[in-house]
Design a protein around this motif. Structure first.
Motif, PDB file in Angstrom:
ATOM      1  N   UNK A  58       0.121  52.679  84.633  1.00 19.17           N
ATOM      2  CA  UNK A  58      -0.143  54.060  85.432  1.00 19.17           C
ATOM      3  C   UNK A  58       0.793  55.318  85.213  1.00 19.17           C
ATOM      4  N   UNK A  59       2.167  54.815  84.984  1.00 18.33           N
ATOM      5  CA  UNK A  59       3.102  55.966  84.750  1.00 18.33           C
ATOM      6  C   UNK A  59       2.975  56.389  83.184  1.00 18.33           C
ATOM      7  N   UNK A  77       2.987  65.136  89.864  1.00 13.70           N
ATOM      8  CA  UNK A  77       2.825  63.849  90.347  1.00 13.70           C
ATOM      9  C   UNK A  77       3.673  63.734  91.603  1.00 13.70           C
ATOM     10  N   UNK A  78       3.174  63.174  92.630  1.00 12.33           N
ATOM     11  CA  UNK A  78       3.768  63.068  93.841  1.00 12.33           C
ATOM     12  C   UNK A  78       4.188  61.618  94.355  1.00 12.33           C
ATOM     13  N   UNK A  79       5.080  61.731  95.439  1.00 14.30           N
ATOM     14  CA  UNK A  79       5.362  60.529  95.973  1.00 14.30           C
ATOM     15  C   UNK A  79       4.501  59.409  96.250  1.00 14.30           C
ATOM     16  N   UNK A  80       3.315  60.192  96.843  1.00 14.53           N
ATOM     17  CA  UNK A  80       2.115  59.218  97.213  1.00 14.53           C
ATOM     18  C   UNK A  80       1.554  58.484  96.135  1.00 14.53           C
ATOM     19  N   UNK A  81       1.557  59.315  95.027  1.00 16.81           N
ATOM     20  CA  UNK A  81       1.007  58.422  93.782  1.00 16.81           C
ATOM     21  C   UNK A  81       1.790  57.452  93.160  1.00 16.81           C
ATOM     22  N   UNK A  82       3.147  57.606  93.433  1.00 18.24           N
ATOM     23  CA  UNK A  82       4.249  56.606  92.960  1.00 18.24           C
ATOM     24  C   UNK A  82       3.911  55.440  93.746  1.00 18.24           C
ATOM     25  N   UNK A  83       3.646  55.733  95.115  1.00 21.86           N
ATOM     26  CA  UNK A  83       3.359  54.500  96.005  1.00 21.86           C
ATOM     27  C   UNK A  83       2.101  53.875  95.584  1.00 21.86           C
ATOM     28  N   UNK A  84       1.083  54.630  95.144  1.00 22.26           N
ATOM     29  CA  UNK A  84      -0.356  53.978  94.991  1.00 22.26           C
ATOM     30  C   UNK A  84      -0.137  53.316  93.679  1.00 22.26           C
ATOM     31  N   UNK A  85       0.689  53.706  92.554  1.00 18.28           N
ATOM     32  CA  UNK A  85       0.650  53.014  91.478  1.00 18.28           C
ATOM     33  C   UNK A  85       1.627  51.656  91.382  1.00 18.28           C
ATOM     34  N   UNK A  86       2.093  51.621  92.470  1.00 21.81           N
ATOM     35  CA  UNK A  86       3.213  50.234  92.767  1.00 21.81           C
ATOM     36  C   UNK A  86       4.579  50.425  92.129  1.00 21.81           C
ATOM     37  N   UNK A  87       5.136  51.716  92.141  1.00 19.32           N
ATOM     38  CA  UNK A  87       6.560  52.019  91.602  1.00 19.32           C
ATOM     39  C   UNK A  87       7.423  52.055  92.913  1.00 19.32           C
ATOM     40  N   UNK A  88       6.891  52.255  93.902  1.00 21.46           N
ATOM     41  CA  UNK A  88       7.469  52.605  95.195  1.00 21.46           C
ATOM     42  C   UNK A  88       6.811  51.889  96.269  1.00 21.46           C
ATOM     43  N   UNK A 108       0.354  56.157  81.320  1.00 23.74           N
ATOM     44  CA  UNK A 108      -0.944  57.211  81.381  1.00 23.74           C
ATOM     45  C   UNK A 108      -0.925  58.481  81.691  1.00 23.74           C
ATOM     46  N   UNK A 109      -0.110  58.611  82.932  1.00 26.94           N
ATOM     47  CA  UNK A 109      -0.206  59.961  83.544  1.00 26.94           C
ATOM     48  C   UNK A 109       0.713  60.794  82.386  1.00 26.94           C
ATOM     49  N   UNK A 110       1.590  60.177  81.759  1.00 24.64           N
ATOM     50  CA  UNK A 110       2.559  60.870  80.908  1.00 24.64           C
ATOM     51  C   UNK A 110       1.889  61.206  79.546  1.00 24.64           C
ATOM     52  N   UNK A 111       0.807  60.927  79.532  1.00 26.79           N
ATOM     53  CA  UNK A 111      -0.047  60.980  78.102  1.00 26.79           C
ATOM     54  C   UNK A 111       0.478  60.158  76.871  1.00 26.79           C
ATOM     55  N   UNK A 112       1.286  58.909  77.388  1.00 21.97           N
ATOM     56  CA  UNK A 112       1.725  57.958  76.166  1.00 21.97           C
ATOM     57  C   UNK A 112       0.797  57.117  75.819  1.00 21.97           C
ATOM     58  N   UNK A 113      -0.463  56.840  76.661  1.00 20.57           N
ATOM     59  CA  UNK A 113      -1.376  56.044  76.384  1.00 20.57           C
ATOM     60  C   UNK A 113      -2.524  56.798  76.642  1.00 20.57           C
ATOM     61  N   UNK A 114      -3.562  56.752  75.471  1.00 18.55           N
ATOM     62  CA  UNK A 114      -4.838  57.494  75.333  1.00 18.55           C
ATOM     63  C   UNK A 114      -5.994  56.788  76.041  1.00 18.55           C
ATOM     64  N   UNK A 115      -6.418  55.848  75.520  1.00 18.12           N
ATOM     65  CA  UNK A 115      -7.649  55.013  76.182  1.00 18.12           C
ATOM     66  C   UNK A 115      -7.323  53.491  76.133  1.00 18.12           C
ATOM     67  N   UNK A 116      -7.845  52.800  77.210  1.00 25.62           N
ATOM     68  CA  UNK A 116      -7.443  51.408  77.299  1.00 25.62           C
ATOM     69  C   UNK A 116      -8.144  50.745  76.067  1.00 25.62           C
ATOM     70  N   UNK A 117      -7.340  49.781  75.344  1.00 29.26           N
ATOM     71  CA  UNK A 117      -8.077  48.949  74.288  1.00 29.26           C
ATOM     72  C   UNK A 117      -8.322  49.649  73.062  1.00 29.26           C
ATOM     73  N   UNK A 118      -8.076  50.839  72.950  1.00 30.13           N
ATOM     74  CA  UNK A 118      -8.350  51.639  71.626  1.00 30.13           C
ATOM     75  C   UNK A 118      -7.026  51.189  70.571  1.00 30.13           C
TER      76      UNK A 118
END
Length: 532
Positions: free
Chosen positions: A345-346, A188-199, A348-358
């Motif tokens: 977003x974070x 995961x990169x800084x740009x991704x953190x920016x796009x996710x709204x964490x930075x 989901x990346x960390x595989x703590x969420x599988x599928x939305x709404x499931x």
């Protein structure tokens, strides 16, 4: 509007007025509360105390309709357009004012201003909305996420960003179920953190954190907390153990999950010569519910996520009610809406969420497979709660994953399967002051000096031994409805209380199991009987 609805009395979405008050503020509070919530109706011409239809004089009906419509239009901001019409009940004219859920919240009374004039509806009453709830309405209706708000007073160094990226990848690899998934986890990169709204990058080139970044790393010492506790019996009057978990949110989730598993029963099932360890509640669903509580937690509110274990249930409560457009019925069908989008977003990346709404449909399937009651979902308006009811020895079904009584600790119990035995063992419970630092979590600060290793079975067979203090608000409300109309149906109870039919059924089952009520006659033509 039917006579049956009138006899049922006021509810979350219904209010009576015998006549139009001279001071319009007396009913304008309810108008904005309905607009800020799920909508509702105000009926003029019905006495709210006696529920008697008094009616509006025919010669005044149309002038009253005009006065009500004009008052609502002039008094509320943003503008509320009500549906006002005449209805005949028992040959008497009443005026029905229907308020639809608003799309420009918060709504408030102009004269009082947004700070003092914003109201919400909670459990059939109108109450002022505090500053935090008012702010939350702004974010929700604008489609914004509070965890995306930038903290321009703070900055983040490159070293901190690199540390977070490495930690997140480590968690993602750990949570990957298959070796192929682990190998496919990318950095995961800084740009991704920016796009996710964490930075967010400021005009001066500095990197600023958002609220999501602060909450994710547990840097907010008040909001970034998950509280866990064990209570004796089925109320919060006596606590046995408590924990407060802080630090990075992904660690809090795992710690809270482990806490639950330590404090529920673990069964050992033997299939042939192989041993299978099975918890009395589905572990994956417990973990997912805790994650959902984090994803939909209102960090604007001055309360915490709470995980409470009782003799009969696991209760997970998250600050923040259902988002606009979300209902319990839709959730059960897989509909999903996330309050904290940056955190989602974070996770989901960390595989703590599988599928939305499931998560919710999966939870319902697993509870059924375990032979347990359906989970109970409760919209608290300013919070949301899920109850998973533990196996008390009467819920097992043939072919279920586990069928073991949990009425007593330290017992060995056979399952309903001929080829499997299940040994149930308790886990450790320490004795700390559960209310420390959060009096709102407990209704009572009475201490339990020893872990509860006694029988948890309530052997009362009638309500002669029960006290009103043992009943929660919902149980008291249902008993009140039954006293007024012993033949009332569950559908009518659900409509009056603004709850799902399944929630009403679970509450009635609890009252019946404790001997407070019984049912005489058939389901359609029978009546409820209150004992004691």
């Amino acid at each position: 509007m039917t006579l049956e609805e009138i006899l049922a009395g006021e509810s979350k979405n219904l209010e009576f007025k015998v006549q139009r008050p001279k001071n319009s503020t007396n009913y304008m509070k309810s108008v904005v509360a309905f607009a800020n919530g799920e909508g509702g109706r105000i009926i003029f011409g019905i006495d709210d105390k006696t529920r008697r239809v008094e009616g509006i004089p025919k010669e005044q009906v149309f002038s009253e309709i005009d006065a009500i419509t004009e008052a609502i239009s002039d008094s509320c901001e943003p503008t509320i357009i009500p549906d006002v019409y005449l209805q005949q009940i028992d040959d008497k004219a009443v005026i029905v004012v229907e308020i639809s859920p608003g799309k420009q919240r918060p709504y408030y009374i102009k004269a009082a201003g947004i700070k003092d004039g914003t109201y919400i509806r909670v459990a059939g009453t109108t109450r002022p909305a505090d500053r935090d709830l008012t702010a939350e309405m702004y974010y929700e209706d604008e489609g914004r996420s509070y965890d995306n708000v930038v903290r321009r007073d703070l900055t983040v160094t490159d070293e901190e960003i690199q540390w977070l990226c490495s930690q997140m990848k480590e968690v993602a690899v750990k949570n990957a179920r298959l070796e192929g998934q682990k190998a496919s986890v990318k950095d995961v990169t800084r740009n991704q953190l920016l796009s996710w709204g964490l930075l967010e990058e400021g005009g001066d080139g500095k990197i600023h954190p958002t609220n999501g970044y602060i909450f994710l790393l547990g840097k907010d010492s008040f909001h970034s907390v998950i509280q866990c506790g064990v209570f004796k019996n089925n109320t919060r009057s006596v606590f046995v153990d408590k924990r407060e978990y802080t630090g990075p949110l992904w660690e809090q989730v795992e710690q809270a999950h482990d806490y639950v598993l330590r404090n529920i029963h673990l069964g050992a099932r033997f299939v042939g010569i192989y041993r299978q360890d099975i918890y009395e509640l589905p572990p994956d669903s417990i973990r997912e519910l805790i994650i959902n509580a984090v994803m939909n937690c209102s960090f604007l509110q001055n309360s915490h996520i709470q995980v409470a274990i009782y003799d009969d249930r696991l209760e997970i409560t998250s600050p923040g009610g259902l988002l606009p457009g979300v209902t319990i019925e839709k959730m059960q069908e897989g509909f999903s809406k996330i309050r904290n989008k940056a955190l989602a977003h974070a996770f989901l990346y960390m595989n703590m969420i599988e599928e939305w709404g499931s998560g919710i449909p999966k939870l319902m399937r697993e509870m059924k497979e375990y032979g347990l009651r359906e989970p109970e979902f409760i919209d608290l308006e300013i919070g949301f709660r899920v109850n998973l009811y533990r196996n008390r020895g009467d819920a097992g079904v043939a072919g279920s994953k586990i069928n073991a009584s949990t009425e007593k600790h330290n017992t060995s119990i056979e399952t309903g399967n001929n080829d499997a035995n299940t040994s149930m063992t308790p886990t450790n419970c320490s004795t700390e002051n559960f209310c420390a630092g959060n009096a709102g979590f407990c209704a009572n600060t009475e201490n339990s000096t020893e872990p509860d290793n006694t029988s948890q079975k309530d052997d009362r067979t009638s309500a002669e031994a029960y006290s009103e203090t043992e009943l929660n608000d919902r149980e008291k409300k249902l008993l009140e409805l039954i006293r007024e109309n012993p033949s009332i149906t569950m559908n009518r109870m659900a409509a009056v209380c603004g709850l799902s039919k399944s929630s009403i059924r679970y509450t009635l089952d609890g009252l019946r199991n404790r001997g407070v009520i019984t049912r005489k006659g058939s389901q359609k033509k029978g009546v409820w009987v209150i004992h004691g």
